[in-house]
Write a protein that holds these residues in place. Structure first.
Motif, PDB file in Angstrom:
ATOM      1  N   SER A  75     -37.216  35.772  98.656  1.00  0.00           N
ATOM      2  CA  SER A  75     -38.024  36.169  99.816  1.00  0.00           C
ATOM      3  C   SER A  75     -37.132  36.339 101.044  1.00  0.00           C
ATOM      4  O   SER A  75     -36.259  35.510 101.301  1.00  0.00           O
ATOM      5  N   SER A  78     -40.466  33.812 109.147  1.00  0.00           N
ATOM      6  CA  SER A  78     -41.833  34.350 109.158  1.00  0.00           C
ATOM      7  C   SER A  78     -42.856  33.209 109.087  1.00  0.00           C
ATOM      8  O   SER A  78     -43.861  33.227 109.786  1.00  0.00           O
ATOM      9  N   ASP A 101     -51.816  36.616 103.252  1.00  0.00           N
ATOM     10  CA  ASP A 101     -50.511  37.172 102.871  1.00  0.00           C
ATOM     11  C   ASP A 101     -50.837  38.517 102.225  1.00  0.00           C
ATOM     12  O   ASP A 101     -51.315  38.564 101.088  1.00  0.00           O
ATOM     13  N   HIS A 128     -43.704  33.803  99.806  1.00  0.00           N
ATOM     14  CA  HIS A 128     -44.312  33.417 101.087  1.00  0.00           C
ATOM     15  C   HIS A 128     -45.630  32.663 100.868  1.00  0.00           C
ATOM     16  O   HIS A 128     -45.902  31.665 101.533  1.00  0.00           O
ATOM     17  N   ASP A 188     -45.023  41.577 104.227  1.00  0.00           N
ATOM     18  CA  ASP A 188     -43.605  41.639 103.855  1.00  0.00           C
ATOM     19  C   ASP A 188     -43.470  42.960 103.099  1.00  0.00           C
ATOM     20  O   ASP A 188     -43.625  43.008 101.880  1.00  0.00           O
ATOM     21  N   ILE A 243     -42.617  42.142 108.237  1.00  0.00           N
ATOM     22  CA  ILE A 243     -41.205  42.358 107.887  1.00  0.00           C
ATOM     23  C   ILE A 243     -41.088  43.781 107.350  1.00  0.00           C
ATOM     24  O   ILE A 243     -41.750  44.137 106.370  1.00  0.00           O
ATOM     25  N   LEU A 277     -38.152  41.430 111.306  1.00  0.00           N
ATOM     26  CA  LEU A 277     -39.453  40.757 111.418  1.00  0.00           C
ATOM     27  C   LEU A 277     -39.962  40.945 112.844  1.00  0.00           C
ATOM     28  O   LEU A 277     -39.260  40.622 113.800  1.00  0.00           O
TER      29      LEU A 277
END
Ligand SMILES: C[S@@+](CC[C@H](N)C(=O)[O-])C[C@H]1O[C@@H](n2cnc3c(N)ncnc32)[C@H](O)[C@@H]1O
Length: 285
Positions: free
Chosen positions: A8, A14, A28, A36, A96, A234, A279
């Motif tokens: 990750s 994050s 998420d 994450h 992400d 991200i 990020l």
């Protein structure tokens, strides 16, 4: 199923910026291999809740192994985030963007130009047209447009013509066929990056409608987040980051920008895929 190890990116940064409350509700949006999500879950108390989503059924299979009543996995696209239907109640949302190792490291998913495999490139192989279908049914003008728009490729016309000509003789079906063809036609103009980098990026973004997906996901996040709710995104290339940056800027009456973070040299040394990551953090007003 073969195990792919996903490292990750910007994990601590994050998670820290999501400012997780033990009884909060989090999303998420990009479960991937769960890196994450697992940390978010570990920070939640008994009353906390995590909704994770991914469009890729392979990620859903991994998520289904998590047996935790505070966790719910949804096989949805960003465009369907509104289905969570908890407007104003979410304390933090993470995106992400980009690809997981399940997608990048399996040659038959078609995302990598390094290893040979089927040129598919769909994040969900059950839906839509593959890269093979698209390349074999496009004309030079269409290809050129996609390569320019989503790959910012200087030699779009030269490459489109070469693909079109090749396809007339034998349809392109393999990743190596495409990357070798691009290399053959413009390697003399490139020194550091592999000449097929931008072409693969462009096709992938187009096939998966990635830019519209991000725009829609961000729009829904605005409604879902509570006051002081955190948004952490991200991104991995300039097209993605531009969308995120502009979204935060255009919604400055609803979002306070809390800046951006790039990976440390130590992280990049450990994981080369982190090198282009950014990020961005914003807080709902
Ligand atoms: C970089 S990976 C996430 C990795 C994850 N954070 C981890 O630590 O394991 C990105 C994931 O987002 C998913 N994804 C990308 N675009 C999506 C979209 N529009 N809707 C839902 N999922 C998406 C991809 O399928 C992929 O699994």
């Amino acid at each position: 199923m073969k195990k792919y190890k996903h490292i990750s990116v910007l994990l601590n940064e994050s998670i820290e910026n999501l400012k997780i409350k033990s009884d909060g509700i989090y999303i998420d949006s990009t479960f991937g291999c769960g890196g994450h999500s697992k940390i978010i879950l570990s920070k939640l108390g008994k009353k906390g809740k995590l909704f994770s989503l991914d469009r890729d059924p392979e990620s859903i299979n991994i998520a289904n192994n998590i047996k935790d009543s505070r966790f719910k996995i949804l096989n949805l696209n960003f465009s369907n985030l509104y289905k969570i239907n908890l407007n104003g109640k979410i304390n933090g949302i993470l995106f992400d963007l980009g690809l997981s190792s399940i997608q990048l490291d399996n040659p038959n998913r078609g995302f990598s130009f390094i290893n040979d495999g089927i040129l598919d490139m769909r994040m969900n192989q059950k839906i839509g047209n593959s890269a093979i279908d698209w390349l074999n049914n496009s004309n030079i003008k269409e290809m050129c447009h996609v390569f320019k728009k989503f790959g910012e490729e200087r030699f779009s016309k030269r490459i489109s013509k070469a693909i079109y000509k090749y396809n007339k003789i034998k349809p392109i079906t393999r990743t190596k066929e495409l990357s070798n063809l691009v290399k053959l036609n413009c390697s003399k103009f490139y020194d550091t990056k592999h000449p097929a980098t931008r072409i693969f990026q462009a096709i992938r973004i187009y096939i998966n409608n990635e830019i519209e997906e991000i725009k829609n996901g961000l729009k829904h996040s605005l409604k879902l987040l509570s006051s002081k709710g955190r948004l952490c995104i991200i991104s991995f290339h300039s097209l993605e980051d531009r969308v995120v940056k502009n979204f935060i800027k255009f919604n400055s009456s609803k979002f306070k920008s809390l800046g951006k973070i790039k990976p440390s040299l130590i992280e990049i040394k450990k994981n080369i895929r982190a090198r282009s990551a950014i990020l961005r953090i914003a807080e709902k007003i």
